[in-house]
Design a protein around this motif. Structure first.
Motif, PDB file in Angstrom:
ATOM      1  N   LYS A  70       0.822  -1.211   0.000  1.00 54.05           N
ATOM      2  CA  LYS A  70       0.000   0.000   0.000  1.00 54.05           C
ATOM      3  C   LYS A  70       0.852   1.254   0.000  1.00 54.05           C
ATOM      4  O   LYS A  70       0.432   2.298  -0.492  1.00 54.05           O
ATOM      5  N   PHE A  71       2.040   1.183   0.596  1.00 53.11           N
ATOM      6  CA  PHE A  71       2.957   2.331   0.650  1.00 53.11           C
ATOM      7  C   PHE A  71       4.357   1.860   0.281  1.00 53.11           C
ATOM      8  O   PHE A  71       5.119   1.456   1.155  1.00 53.11           O
ATOM      9  N   PRO A  72       4.737   1.852  -1.014  1.00 50.25           N
ATOM     10  CA  PRO A  72       3.994   2.440  -2.126  1.00 50.25           C
ATOM     11  C   PRO A  72       3.016   1.458  -2.754  1.00 50.25           C
ATOM     12  O   PRO A  72       3.344   0.283  -2.948  1.00 50.25           O
ATOM     13  N   GLY A  73       1.844   1.949  -3.106  1.00 47.94           N
ATOM     14  CA  GLY A  73       0.895   1.149  -3.845  1.00 47.94           C
ATOM     15  C   GLY A  73       1.214   1.175  -5.329  1.00 47.94           C
ATOM     16  O   GLY A  73       2.018   1.985  -5.797  1.00 47.94           O
ATOM     17  N   PRO A  74       0.607   0.291  -6.101  1.00 46.55           N
ATOM     18  CA  PRO A  74       0.870   0.243  -7.545  1.00 46.55           C
ATOM     19  C   PRO A  74       0.652   1.580  -8.251  1.00 46.55           C
ATOM     20  O   PRO A  74       1.374   1.913  -9.192  1.00 46.55           O
ATOM     21  N   GLU A  75      -0.327   2.365  -7.782  1.00 47.83           N
ATOM     22  CA  GLU A  75      -0.569   3.653  -8.427  1.00 47.83           C
ATOM     23  C   GLU A  75       0.573   4.634  -8.178  1.00 47.83           C
ATOM     24  O   GLU A  75       0.911   5.460  -9.043  1.00 47.83           O
ATOM     25  N   GLN A  76       1.210   4.544  -7.012  1.00 44.42           N
ATOM     26  CA  GLN A  76       2.358   5.414  -6.728  1.00 44.42           C
ATOM     27  C   GLN A  76       3.573   4.983  -7.538  1.00 44.42           C
ATOM     28  O   GLN A  76       4.335   5.822  -8.021  1.00 44.42           O
ATOM     29  N   VAL A  77       3.752   3.683  -7.706  1.00 45.24           N
ATOM     30  CA  VAL A  77       4.850   3.181  -8.548  1.00 45.24           C
ATOM     31  C   VAL A  77       4.628   3.615  -9.996  1.00 45.24           C
ATOM     32  O   VAL A  77       5.565   4.038 -10.686  1.00 45.24           O
ATOM     33  N   ALA A  78       3.379   3.532 -10.468  1.00 45.04           N
ATOM     34  CA  ALA A  78       3.073   3.949 -11.836  1.00 45.04           C
ATOM     35  C   ALA A  78       3.353   5.436 -12.026  1.00 45.04           C
ATOM     36  O   ALA A  78       3.860   5.854 -13.082  1.00 45.04           O
ATOM     37  N   GLU A  79       3.021   6.255 -11.015  1.00 45.45           N
ATOM     38  CA  GLU A  79       3.303   7.687 -11.107  1.00 45.45           C
ATOM     39  C   GLU A  79       4.804   7.936 -11.190  1.00 45.45           C
ATOM     40  O   GLU A  79       5.276   8.771 -11.983  1.00 45.45           O
ATOM     41  N   LEU A  80       5.571   7.224 -10.379  1.00 43.07           N
ATOM     42  CA  LEU A  80       7.028   7.373 -10.407  1.00 43.07           C
ATOM     43  C   LEU A  80       7.572   6.980 -11.771  1.00 43.07           C
ATOM     44  O   LEU A  80       8.422   7.683 -12.342  1.00 43.07           O
ATOM     45  N   GLU A  81       7.096   5.879 -12.308  1.00 45.18           N
ATOM     46  CA  GLU A  81       7.549   5.432 -13.630  1.00 45.18           C
ATOM     47  C   GLU A  81       7.235   6.477 -14.696  1.00 45.18           C
ATOM     48  O   GLU A  81       8.064   6.762 -15.570  1.00 45.18           O
ATOM     49  N   GLN A  82       6.038   7.065 -14.621  1.00 49.82           N
ATOM     50  CA  GLN A  82       5.648   8.070 -15.606  1.00 49.82           C
ATOM     51  C   GLN A  82       6.550   9.297 -15.539  1.00 49.82           C
ATOM     52  O   GLN A  82       7.001   9.810 -16.573  1.00 49.82           O
ATOM     53  N   ILE A  83       6.841   9.767 -14.317  1.00 48.20           N
ATOM     54  CA  ILE A  83       7.695  10.950 -14.156  1.00 48.20           C
ATOM     55  C   ILE A  83       9.093  10.685 -14.692  1.00 48.20           C
ATOM     56  O   ILE A  83       9.668  11.502 -15.424  1.00 48.20           O
ATOM     57  N   LEU A  84       9.659   9.543 -14.351  1.00 50.20           N
ATOM     58  CA  LEU A  84      11.014   9.236 -14.795  1.00 50.20           C
ATOM     59  C   LEU A  84      11.071   9.064 -16.312  1.00 50.20           C
ATOM     60  O   LEU A  84      12.049   9.480 -16.949  1.00 50.20           O
ATOM     61  N   THR A  85      10.034   8.476 -16.877  1.00 50.31           N
ATOM     62  CA  THR A  85       9.989   8.328 -18.331  1.00 50.31           C
ATOM     63  C   THR A  85       9.917   9.687 -19.016  1.00 50.31           C
ATOM     64  O   THR A  85      10.632   9.945 -20.002  1.00 50.31           O
ATOM     65  N   GLU A  86       9.079  10.578 -18.486  1.00 51.55           N
ATOM     66  CA  GLU A  86       8.934  11.909 -19.077  1.00 51.55           C
ATOM     67  C   GLU A  86      10.240  12.685 -19.062  1.00 51.55           C
ATOM     68  O   GLU A  86      10.503  13.491 -19.955  1.00 51.55           O
ATOM     69  N   HIS A  87      11.079  12.418 -18.072  1.00 53.17           N
ATOM     70  CA  HIS A  87      12.344  13.153 -17.949  1.00 53.17           C
ATOM     71  C   HIS A  87      13.536  12.376 -18.511  1.00 53.17           C
ATOM     72  O   HIS A  87      14.684  12.803 -18.341  1.00 53.17           O
ATOM     73  N   GLY A  88      13.268  11.257 -19.163  1.00 51.26           N
ATOM     74  CA  GLY A  88      14.329  10.520 -19.835  1.00 51.26           C
ATOM     75  C   GLY A  88      15.345   9.894 -18.902  1.00 51.26           C
ATOM     76  O   GLY A  88      16.527   9.774 -19.269  1.00 51.26           O
ATOM     77  N   LYS A  89      14.911   9.444 -17.730  1.00 51.06           N
ATOM     78  CA  LYS A  89      15.834   8.877 -16.755  1.00 51.06           C
ATOM     79  C   LYS A  89      16.099   7.398 -17.031  1.00 51.06           C
ATOM     80  O   LYS A  89      15.299   6.701 -17.651  1.00 51.06           O
ATOM     81  N   ASP A  90      17.253   6.939 -16.549  1.00 52.50           N
ATOM     82  CA  ASP A  90      17.682   5.553 -16.700  1.00 52.50           C
ATOM     83  C   ASP A  90      17.159   4.762 -15.496  1.00 52.50           C
ATOM     84  O   ASP A  90      17.652   4.941 -14.378  1.00 52.50           O
ATOM     85  N   PHE A  91      16.151   3.932 -15.720  1.00 50.19           N
ATOM     86  CA  PHE A  91      15.583   3.183 -14.596  1.00 50.19           C
ATOM     87  C   PHE A  91      15.027   1.854 -15.076  1.00 50.19           C
ATOM     88  O   PHE A  91      14.724   1.671 -16.255  1.00 50.19           O
ATOM     89  N   ALA A  92      14.892   0.921 -14.119  1.00 49.22           N
ATOM     90  CA  ALA A  92      14.250  -0.370 -14.371  1.00 49.22           C
ATOM     91  C   ALA A  92      13.456  -0.741 -13.133  1.00 49.22           C
ATOM     92  O   ALA A  92      13.999  -0.719 -12.016  1.00 49.22           O
TER      93      ALA A  92
END
Length: 247
Positions: free
Chosen positions: A184-206
């Protein structure tokens, strides 16, 4: 992999040049190697965290865990020190960064260091590992189910913590994130938000999310321990640091 290592408690210069305890493990041998800073979870500078430090030494890294609760209760048992830190609202971000910077400096000063340092944390330490990846000079960061990298703490949450959304555009280290689908902390929606932000900024993540796993699935001393998720997670961590900390 190394079957032989040395472990000791050292004193490092943390935030504000304060002297704090840190647990250090080093594999034997003179080979050049990277280092890992382990950020302990809110329960503190405990046996489980020190086992993680030793595991990184077994993997061939110099590894260190600074005692982030040293100032609240020097010399106290981890549970008592964690309770004192929790009552004070947790570890302030600025102080955390200063203490981790001191741990990084200690690792880089060791004989044989190649200067490449990774950072890893679980739960509150996962959030702090992302913060370090945004603010300090590290070669890689691992977030194991860090709460409130995104999202908002619930009403009455005991720690004085904010999310890191405004800091994420500055992320400078490759990031590995490991999460539980039932958390729940982090819940899937918070992980999805993090993924979206990092993708928008071109970050290197997996990122990898484990079905059937909840919070603290790495914790071998808790009912939340998930053998399959933890074993796969360790393999991903070893490969990730192997890529970014060698040389």
């Amino acid at each position: 992999m190394s079957d032989s290592m040395t472990t000791t408690t050292v004193t490092i210069a943390g935030h504000g040049n304060d002297e704090i305890d840190a647990y250090l493990a080093r594999p034997e041998g003179a080979q050049s190697r990277g280092g890992v800073v382990v950020i302990h979870h809110m329960p503190g500078y405990d046996r489980a965290t020190k086992e993680i430090v030793r595991r990184f030494a077994e993997l061939g890294y110099d590894a260190i865990c600074p005692n982030l609760h040293h100032r609240e209760a020097p010399g106290a048992a981890p549970d008592d020190a964690a309770a004192a830190a929790r009552a004070a609202g947790g570890v302030p971000d600025e102080r955390l960064l200063g203490d981790v910077a001191g741990a990084i400096a200690h690792l880089r000063a060791l004989p044989g260091s190649n200067g490449r340092i990774g950072v890893i944390g679980h739960c509150s330490g996962g959030r702090q590992a992302v913060l370090v990846g945004c603010q300090l000079d590290v070669a890689a960061a691992v977030d194991c189910y860090g709460a409130f990298v995104t999202g908002t703490p619930p009403e009455g949450f005991p720690l004085k913590v904010t999310n890191l959304v405004d800091q994420l555009p500055a992320l400078r280290a490759p990031l590995l994130g490991l999460f539980g689908a039932e958390d729940k902390f982090p819940g899937p929606e918070q992980v999805a938000e993090l993924e979206q932000i990092l993708t928008e900024h071109g970050k290197d993540f997996a990122f990898h999310t484990y079905e059937g796993a909840g919070h603290a699935f790495f914790a071998v001393d808790r009912p939340s321990y998930n053998v399959a998720a933890a074993n796969d997670g360790w393999e991903r961590i070893a490969a990730f640091f192997g890529t970014h900390l060698e040389g």
